[in-house]
Scaffold this active site. Sequence first.
Site, PDB file in Angstrom:
ATOM      1  CB  THR A 154      49.695  26.791  39.345  1.00 13.81           C
ATOM      2  OG1 THR A 154      49.913  27.442  38.110  1.00 13.81           O
ATOM      3  CG2 THR A 154      48.466  27.382  39.996  1.00 13.81           C
TER       4      THR A 154
ATOM      5  CB  SER B  63      56.076  23.806  34.255  1.00  8.46           C
ATOM      6  OG  SER B  63      54.806  23.792  33.679  1.00  8.46           O
TER       7      SER B  63
ATOM      8  CB  THR C 113      49.389  21.768  35.301  1.00  7.86           C
ATOM      9  OG1 THR C 113      49.000  23.103  34.981  1.00  7.86           O
ATOM     10  CG2 THR C 113      49.079  21.467  36.752  1.00  7.86           C
ATOM     11  CG  ASP C 114      51.318  25.641  31.674  1.00  4.47           C
ATOM     12  OD1 ASP C 114      50.133  25.289  31.841  1.00  4.47           O
ATOM     13  OD2 ASP C 114      51.686  26.821  31.734  1.00  4.47           O
TER      14      ASP C 114
HETATM   15  N1  ASP Z   1      51.956  28.047  34.212  1.00  6.05           N
HETATM   16  C1  ASP Z   1      51.845  27.129  35.334  1.00  6.05           C
HETATM   17  C2  ASP Z   1      53.033  26.174  35.254  1.00  6.05           C
HETATM   18  O1  ASP Z   1      52.999  25.281  34.446  1.00  6.05           O
HETATM   19  C3  ASP Z   1      50.571  26.390  35.262  1.00  6.05           C
HETATM   20  C4  ASP Z   1      50.329  25.413  36.369  1.00  6.05           C
HETATM   21  O2  ASP Z   1      51.201  25.030  37.108  1.00  6.05           O
HETATM   22  O3  ASP Z   1      49.162  24.979  36.482  1.00  6.05           O
HETATM   23  O4  ASP Z   1      53.967  26.322  35.987  1.00  6.05           O
END
Ligand code: ASP
Length: 328
Positions: A16, A62, A95-96
């Site tokens: 993200t 991710s 973050t995932d």
């Molecule tokens: N879906 C995103 C990822 O993990 C969420 C994020 O980055 O906050 O790439």
Amino acid sequence: MSADRPRIALLATGGTIAGAAASRTATGYQAGVIGPQALLAAVPELADVADVQAEQLFAIDSKNMSDALMLQLARRASELLAESGVAGLVITHGTDTLEESAYLLHLLLKSAKPVVFTGAMRPGNALSTDGPANLYQAACVAASPAAAGLGVLVVMNGAIWSARDVGKQDAAALHAFGSPHGPLGRLAGSSPRFYRAPSRAHTLHSQFSLQRLHALPPVGIVSAWAGMSAAPYEALAASGARGIVHAGFGAATVPDHLLPTLRSLRARGLPIVRASRTGAGPLPCTSDLQEGGLLADDQNPLQARLLLALGLAHGADTAGLQELFMRY
Ligand code: ASP
């Protein structure tokens, strides 16, 4: 701008923090579409902190991270850290699954140089995006001698976490990350302040290494639910899993009706590590119900999966696997 700025490598993997939405208020967005040069350009203040050399390794959401990609990330990070001119490393990541990549690198990298993961909860063009501030603060930590030797760190929303026990605990909040043991430190603006250090082994003191590690053996997680069946265990075993983490209730307990299944899997040479689905709390070694299952200590199921996989890859026996959970 100072002339003696440290050189920091930035390894971008997507997420993200590199995401873009159709508008500043849209909820949907595509992760991993903004390149690292644009990430840097959004934070010109980075030039006061470090001379940043950026490189795109992946451009993924991710949720699509895999063991193979994590190992590729570890290898590239290791090469960058071996460069004498590189003082520290920032890794931008979705973050995932950030906590999984960060923990694997915490166990595998052989360097005392600061390695800092960061990400964002809001895409780059959202109102009040958190990415630029997180990137700036991650670089401040990576450039700081105080961050050396602490293992892999995660910087999000002004806090500095150890990769050993950090986890994403909120799907939306900017303070999405937490640890049962609290942060190692915080940032006062651009100044990292550390208040404690990890006591478990990592990086230079880890027995694991990337040499001869071509792949992680498949290890799965089964989360307990009230009235659960043995089907997920049988399915994982049939799929070729080499070990299973049981994310049990409370103190990693196992329902009585599952004990024969777990016993039979262990008899077939499949280690079962019991962690708590609560994600926190040291597990009592004298629990009555486990009949030889291994204990993850306080490690959450995601981190326990990686430690079990590394232990298996390095040929640890049952006793050796249990020791890992008390050492790391
Ligand atoms: N879906 C995103 C990822 O993990 C969420 C994020 O980055 O906050 O790439």
